[in-house]
Design an enzyme around this catalytic site. Structure first.
Site, PDB file in Angstrom:
ATOM      1  N   ASP A  78      65.081  45.174  77.534  1.00 17.03           N
ATOM      2  CA  ASP A  78      63.696  45.561  77.241  1.00 17.03           C
ATOM      3  C   ASP A  78      63.486  46.980  77.753  1.00 17.03           C
ATOM      4  O   ASP A  78      64.334  47.537  78.461  1.00 17.03           O
ATOM      5  CB  ASP A  78      62.734  44.584  77.948  1.00 17.03           C
ATOM      6  CG  ASP A  78      61.279  44.725  77.497  1.00 17.03           C
ATOM      7  OD1 ASP A  78      61.020  45.367  76.460  1.00 17.03           O
ATOM      8  OD2 ASP A  78      60.392  44.189  78.194  1.00 17.03           O
ATOM      9  N   HIS A  79      62.370  47.560  77.393  1.00 16.61           N
ATOM     10  CA  HIS A  79      61.897  48.790  78.026  1.00 16.61           C
ATOM     11  C   HIS A  79      60.729  48.445  78.937  1.00 16.61           C
ATOM     12  O   HIS A  79      59.800  47.742  78.518  1.00 16.61           O
ATOM     13  CB  HIS A  79      61.415  49.804  76.981  1.00 16.61           C
ATOM     14  CG  HIS A  79      62.496  50.377  76.142  1.00 16.61           C
ATOM     15  ND1 HIS A  79      62.374  50.548  74.779  1.00 16.61           N
ATOM     16  CD2 HIS A  79      63.737  50.818  76.470  1.00 16.61           C
ATOM     17  CE1 HIS A  79      63.491  51.084  74.302  1.00 16.61           C
ATOM     18  NE2 HIS A  79      64.325  51.252  75.310  1.00 16.61           N
ATOM     19  N   TYR A 113      57.230  45.634  75.679  1.00 19.37           N
ATOM     20  CA  TYR A 113      57.330  44.606  74.641  1.00 19.37           C
ATOM     21  C   TYR A 113      58.400  44.941  73.604  1.00 19.37           C
ATOM     22  O   TYR A 113      58.168  44.869  72.400  1.00 19.37           O
ATOM     23  CB  TYR A 113      55.972  44.365  73.959  1.00 19.37           C
ATOM     24  CG  TYR A 113      54.832  44.160  74.930  1.00 19.37           C
ATOM     25  CD1 TYR A 113      54.983  43.368  76.071  1.00 19.37           C
ATOM     26  CD2 TYR A 113      53.597  44.774  74.730  1.00 19.37           C
ATOM     27  CE1 TYR A 113      53.939  43.175  76.963  1.00 19.37           C
ATOM     28  CE2 TYR A 113      52.543  44.591  75.610  1.00 19.37           C
ATOM     29  CZ  TYR A 113      52.716  43.802  76.728  1.00 19.37           C
ATOM     30  OH  TYR A 113      51.677  43.624  77.603  1.00 19.37           O
ATOM     31  N   HIS A 114      59.589  45.285  74.109  1.00 22.77           N
ATOM     32  CA  HIS A 114      60.715  45.613  73.237  1.00 22.77           C
ATOM     33  C   HIS A 114      61.923  44.717  73.535  1.00 22.77           C
ATOM     34  O   HIS A 114      63.013  45.205  73.791  1.00 22.77           O
ATOM     35  CB  HIS A 114      61.115  47.084  73.420  1.00 22.77           C
ATOM     36  CG  HIS A 114      60.030  48.059  73.116  1.00 22.77           C
ATOM     37  ND1 HIS A 114      60.066  49.378  73.550  1.00 22.77           N
ATOM     38  CD2 HIS A 114      58.883  47.941  72.396  1.00 22.77           C
ATOM     39  CE1 HIS A 114      58.989  50.008  73.121  1.00 22.77           C
ATOM     40  NE2 HIS A 114      58.253  49.161  72.422  1.00 22.77           N
ATOM     41  N   PRO A 115      61.751  43.386  73.500  1.00 19.93           N
ATOM     42  CA  PRO A 115      62.893  42.524  73.826  1.00 19.93           C
ATOM     43  C   PRO A 115      63.943  42.548  72.719  1.00 19.93           C
ATOM     44  O   PRO A 115      63.610  42.603  71.532  1.00 19.93           O
ATOM     45  CB  PRO A 115      62.251  41.133  73.942  1.00 19.93           C
ATOM     46  CG  PRO A 115      61.074  41.196  73.016  1.00 19.93           C
ATOM     47  CD  PRO A 115      60.553  42.603  73.136  1.00 19.93           C
TER      48      PRO A 115
END
Length: 552
Positions: free
Chosen positions: A293-294, A467-469
């Site tokens: 993630d980020h 919210y970058h899974p």
């Protein structure tokens, strides 16, 4: 019910696949648990903070207590709605850096280097530069997905890019084109003042064809017989039924729900499946692993001038914004307000950007509260390539139970070093002459926090997911034990089953993940159809000529 192809998940990749398969005359059935995407909270770009906090549109997932963040549980939203997360996200459009995809290829995702994926990015785009620069030869025209730029008429938005230039960084006319590195205008999936989701771009045109259908149902598991996926077990209207796929089942259910579905279906780490009494069909240790993630922080400053969006933060102001948008899709509600960005390198010897900025001309918390009673601005920032890795595992064998999500955030010392660097570099940018007419004082973290220990405490308490899974079903070589799908998105060890969404990314890309997720659907559709992939385009992206010896 049966079809040639069943797609689980009407999200970014699933919608693109449905469109391309239906276009070729295939019978397509799309399964989506969520409901309609119609309504102002989804379609007004300026209302972006609402849908991802609404149970109607969001799966409502949370992480397990994160051990390196003081045991905090972080929100992990995913779209439970037509269009998936493209209907609840911030609408930011970032392809990723060319070197991201070359790295994928080096990691075993053969045929997914930058030259290979560039034609698919072009195919998906209908790019509108708005007169802000960029080279059309790197971009796509006439594709399903409208990509636009905001008006950038807020002086703070322009000051951010100028401050980046004054600090010695590059300015880029198009970070999605020849040169990602530098400061410049942000791009968004907004068209004529409305969110332009994957549902609008791809799914609705697909459903207009007689050979594509959508059903609202909850996918419980994939039915696999004699090593082949033959259908999907779903719950609909209180009853359980089976949907049959004549050709293939395609899983596009997110980096959380895709691995969960495979594990419930007997594909995953054998010991973990046995713990939950699930018969093992294919022992794939990589299912649910490699979660990435980020993370980001926002650095906030108070403004000396009343030029921020704070003037719209009253009940009356919000009514004005809503009325203008409802009347003719104009005004502050017609943009996501993320209109300037920056991609920079953290240190000499870093080949391509590893820090991203989202600039916002207001100081506002994630929960919508204004921490400083007045005008301000903020830069969201965080490292792009954390070495930390987490996992998605089963809570139980009950399909209704949410998966266990543990990102293991900040588990490497490098994470802490990188975040401290992000804070220091942002402070330097805010101190440039371009911000002199506006910058008053630092709201967050606050000028009193200077030492490494002080900054680490702030990071631990305030860092949030962007919210970058991705990464939980890694694409790679068939002989790679941790790979789950091969470079044609086929699940290794099971026939008739593919996965295509952000879960198959071997490594997280630079920036927001919606654009590469849609590209994954576009490219996967050609593999599914047995088509020769689009011809590679060997354009040479810009890399700082002195990257080995200089940070900017």
């Amino acid at each position: 019910m049966q079809a040639d192809y069943i797609i689980i998940g009407a999200g970014s990749a699933g919608c693109a696949i449905a469109y391309r398969l239906a276009e070729e005359g295939k019978r397509v059935l799309v399964i989506e648990h969520g409901g309609s995407d119609r309504g102002p909270f989804i379609n007004m770009p300026g209302a972006l903070s609402y849908p991802m906090n609404m149970p109607r549109y969001d799966w409502g997932l949370q992480t397990e207590p994160e051990p390196h963040l003081g045991g905090r549980r972080l929100a992990a939203p995913r779209g439970k709605v037509i269009g998936g997360s493209s209907s609840i996200n911030g609408m930011i459009y970032v392809r990723g850096h060319a070197r991201d995809f070359d790295t994928w290829s080096e990691m075993g995702a053969t045929g997914w280097g930058y030259a290979d994926v560039l034609p698919y990015f072009k195919r998906q785009e209908d790019w509108h530069d708005g007169g802000h620069g960029g080279d059309a030869s790197w971009r796509g025209q006439g594709g399903p997905l409208h990509v636009t730029r905001g008006k950038r008429d807020n002086p703070l938005t322009r000051a951010f890019v100028e401050a980046g230039r004054e600090a010695g960084y590059e300015v880029t006319g198009d970070y999605n084109g020849h040169q990602q590195e530098g400061f410049g205008p942000f791009e968004m999936t907004v068209w004529k003042g409305e969110r332009w989701s994957a549902a609008k771009a791809y799914l609705r045109p697909a459903l207009a064809k007689p050979n594509c259908d959508l059903i609202h149902a909850f996918a419980r598991r994939i039915i696999i017989e004699d090593g082949r996926a033959i259908g999907v077990e779903v719950e609909r209207g209180g009853s359980i039924e089976t949907l049959r796929a004549e050709a293939e089942v395609i899983v596009s259910a997110s980096a959380f729900n895709s691995p969960k579905l495979l594990m419930l279906s007997g594909v995953g780490p054998a010991a973990h499946l046995a713990e939950h009494g699930i018969d093992v069909i294919a022992d794939r240790p990589g299912v649910g692993q490699n979660l990435q993630d980020h993370l980001e922080l926002y650095i906030q400053a108070a403004s000396k001038q009343p030029v921020s969006l704070y003037k719209y933060w009253s009940l009356l102001g919000k009514a004005y914004v809503g009325a203008r948008w409802l009347l003719n899709r104009s005004g502050p509600g017609a943009t996501n307000q993320f209109e300037s960005t920056g991609f920079i390198r953290s240190a000499p010897g870093v080949e391509y950007p590893d820090i991203q900025y989202h600039f916002l001309p207001i100081a506002v918390r994630y929960d919508g509260k204004i921490p400083h009673n007045g005008h301000g601005f903020q830069a969201h920032t965080g490292p792009m390539r954390s070495p930390s890795r987490g996992s998605v595992t089963l809570r139980s064998s009950d399909p209704k139970d949410p998966p266990k999500i543990l990102f293991n955030y900040m588990s490497h010392e490098k994470d802490w070093q990188d975040f401290r660097k992000c804070i220091l570099l942002t402070r330097e940018i805010f101190a440039q002459p371009a911000f002199a007419p506006f910058y008053d004082f630092e709201i967050q973290p606050g000028e009193a926090l200077q030492s490494d220990d002080d900054l680490d405490g702030f990071i631990r308490d305030h860092v949030e997911s962007a919210y970058h899974p991705c990464g939980t079903m890694k694409m790679g070589r068939a002989d790679d034990q941790m790979a789950v799908v091969d470079p044609e998105c086929r699940v290794i060890g099971v026939d008739g089953l593919r996965v295509a969404d952000s879960s198959i990314f071997p490594q997280i890309t630079n920036g927001n993940l919606n654009a590469p997720s849609i590209m994954t659907g576009e490219k996967a559709s050609d593999h599914i159809l047995g088509k020769t992939p689009l011809a590679p385009e060997n354009l040479s992206p810009w890399v700082h000529p002195e990257w080995e010896g200089t940070q900017r």
